[in-house]
Design an enzyme around this catalytic site. Structure first.
Site, short mmCIF file in Angstrom:
data_model
loop_
_atom_site.label_atom_id
_atom_site.label_comp_id
_atom_site.label_asym_id
_atom_site.label_seq_id
_atom_site.Cartn_x
_atom_site.Cartn_y
_atom_site.Cartn_z
N ARG A 64 8.10 2.64 19.63
CA ARG A 64 6.84 3.30 20.00
C ARG A 64 6.49 2.88 21.41
O ARG A 64 6.13 1.73 21.66
CB ARG A 64 5.72 2.87 19.06
CG ARG A 64 5.97 3.24 17.62
CD ARG A 64 4.68 3.08 16.83
NE ARG A 64 4.94 3.10 15.40
CZ ARG A 64 4.00 3.11 14.47
NH1 ARG A 64 2.72 3.08 14.84
NH2 ARG A 64 4.29 3.12 13.19
N ARG A 112 0.82 10.52 3.39
CA ARG A 112 0.91 11.44 4.54
C ARG A 112 2.27 11.25 5.21
O ARG A 112 3.03 10.35 4.85
CB ARG A 112 -0.19 11.10 5.55
CG ARG A 112 -0.11 9.65 5.97
CD ARG A 112 -1.01 9.28 7.12
NE ARG A 112 -1.18 7.86 7.24
CZ ARG A 112 -0.36 7.03 7.85
NH1 ARG A 112 0.74 7.49 8.40
NH2 ARG A 112 -0.60 5.74 7.91
N GLU A 162 0.84 -1.20 0.00
CA GLU A 162 0.00 0.00 0.00
C GLU A 162 0.87 1.25 0.00
O GLU A 162 2.08 1.18 0.23
CB GLU A 162 -0.94 0.03 1.21
CG GLU A 162 -0.26 0.23 2.53
CD GLU A 162 -1.25 0.64 3.63
OE1 GLU A 162 -2.37 1.08 3.33
OE2 GLU A 162 -0.86 0.54 4.81
#
Ligand code: ADP
Length: 449
Positions: free
Chosen positions: A337, A291, A287
């Site tokens: 993260r 952004r 994909e």
């Protein structure tokens, strides 16, 4: 000239955008829900506007309120960050219709890449290799069975409108297909409001490697190397690094050239990421994200470029002031993260952060909107912050990450810091020998505390 940017987001990414604007001498407007009035992104922006109650649908996704906020404050540009409205083509169109600059690609490209089937078709026509799969949406289970047979098992059923790993189910054999197909559709319907799904060959041991690109309105498209985001839980990235331990300079140059050639044919503008699964030396497109991505700092640390600054300059009609040969990949960077979650069960742990201390020193960057006393609201994602480290070599980077994780203090809530402290000791991680299934296997095998 852009003079005032409204940041249509919250948390660490709103801070990140605010920082770039400040360094460019641009004024900023924060938007916030009533749950976020004490947030750091509100404190640091020049102005702020409350756009609604806590649920995102009524605040951060509330397009009329956001447009009003632009008009009230006189903002002449909007930066959507990631998530929320960042890949909503209608929003981009509405912003533009109000004569406000949308800091992002053209709406038509956001729309094209938001439909995963259309995106695959489009990139294939641009000469970018894709994962073998169905021609389009698969609308009956008999059609799914026929396609799966042709592709060969295992197969992956994916939502056309997919994102965040939702609406994705594996079928390893014909008997597993009906349930996988109906569950994927139900999940897609619940998450995206539409149940269109398609089929792909399920790859057994790929790495997730994505190419960062940047394009200006003069037709120049550059790639900024790759990021390896193979360490994932439930198809969600938790650790990203660059360069990928699996690529060398020639494979990087080759895939980078394929991607930049394709996107320049498309006339793409701004930053974007083309995501691939990489197996047996071959790239397969999955994909494109139109952004700025969560993991963009990894690329900033190895290239020295400020991607948000470049986004703003490009949106303002500016030209990229470098050539492909000027993009030099220096050293190694890793991002972790840090989530407010139990490190074993991954149950969310929102609440008051009683103590917060970010690590520092050479090569350490902490992108976080947290502070001591900050109450993490339960309404949004669980990201406490991103710890990003840079070193001259991968080994130096790993050593630095280990010490930075030891310095980081987040008290009062549970976080995934202990998971990263464990990961950094694993021989496979130290060797860079992992694929997209490695973390799930590791988590299944480790003993609970
Ligand atoms: P989303 O938009 O939901 O994030 P992606 O298409 O980007 O979905 O895929 C997310 C992750 O799911 C990938 O990084 C990979 O780990 C896994 N995945 C996607 N497609 C395949 C595939 N064909 N085979 C194996 N794993 C896949």
């Amino acid at each position: 000239m852009i003079e005032k940017v409204l940041i249509a987001n919250r948390g660490e990414i709103a801070l990140r955008i605010n920082r770039a604007c400040k360094e460019m001498g641009i004024a900023t407007v924060a938007i916030h829900s009533t749950a976020d009035s004490e947030s750091m992104h509100v404190r640091l922006a020049d102005e702020s506007v409350c756009v609604g109650p806590p649920p995102a649908a009524q605040s951060y996704l509330n397009i009329p309120a956001i447009i009003s906020a632009c008009e009230i404050t006189g903002a002449d540009a909007v930066h959507p960050g990631y998530g929320f409205l960042s890949e909503n083509a209608n929003f981009a169109e509405i912003v533009i219709a109000h004569k406000i600059i949308f800091i992002g690609p053209q709406p038509e490209h956001i729309r094209l890449m938001g439909d995963k089937i259309a995106a695959k078709r489009a990139v294939a026509s641009l000469g970018i290799p894709t994962v073998p799969g169905s021609e389009g949406a698969v609308s009956s289970d008999s059609e799914a069975a026929a396609v799966a047979k042709e592709l060969g098992y295992p197969v992956l059923i994916k939502a056309t409108a997919g994102g965040g790993g939702r609406g994705m189910k594996v079928a390893r054999s014909p008997s597993e297909l009906p349930l996988a197909w109906s569950t994927a559709r139900a999940e897609a319907k619940a998450a995206f409001g539409e149940d269109a799904v398609y089929l792909e060959k399920y790859l057994d041991k790929p790495r997730h490697i994505e190419i960062q690109i940047i394009a200006d309105s003069r037709g120049k498209v550059l790639h900024l190397g790759e990021r390896d985001c193979s360490l994932q839980r439930r198809h969600q990235k938790i650790w990203e690094e660059a360069p990928s331990p699996a690529l060398n300079a020639s494979s990087r140059t080759e895939i980078g050239a394929t991607v930049t050639r394709g996107l320049s044919k498309l006339g793409y503008l701004g930053v974007g990421t083309v995501e691939f699964l990489y197996e047996n030396g071959e790239f397969h497109f999955i994909e494109m994200n139109t952004r700025l991505q969560v993991e963009h700092p990894v690329t900033e640390l190895i290239t020295g470029l400020d991607l948000v600054r470049e986004q703003i300059r490009i949106a303002d009609g500016g030209a990229l002031d470098l050539e492909q040969d000027d993009v030099v990949i220096a050293g190694h960077a890793i991002e972790c993260r840090i989530n407010a979650e139990n490190p074993f069960t991954f149950l969310p742990s929102p609440g008051r952060i009683t103590e917060f201390h970010a690590p520092g020193g050479l090569g350490v960057r902490m992108d976080s909107a947290a502070y001591s006393g900050y109450r993490m609201p339960p309404y949004y994602d669980s990201l406490v912050g991103k710890l990003i480290v840079h070193g001259k070599s991968r080994n130096e980077c790993l050593m630095r990450l280990r010490r930075a994780l030891d310095e980081l203090v987040v008290g009062g809530i549970e976080t995934t810091i202990p998971l990263f402290q464990e990961l950094i000791k694993q021989p496979d991680i130290l060797d860079g020998a992992y694929n997209i299934h490695w973390l799930e296997k590791f988590l299944a095998a480790r003993k609970p505390e």
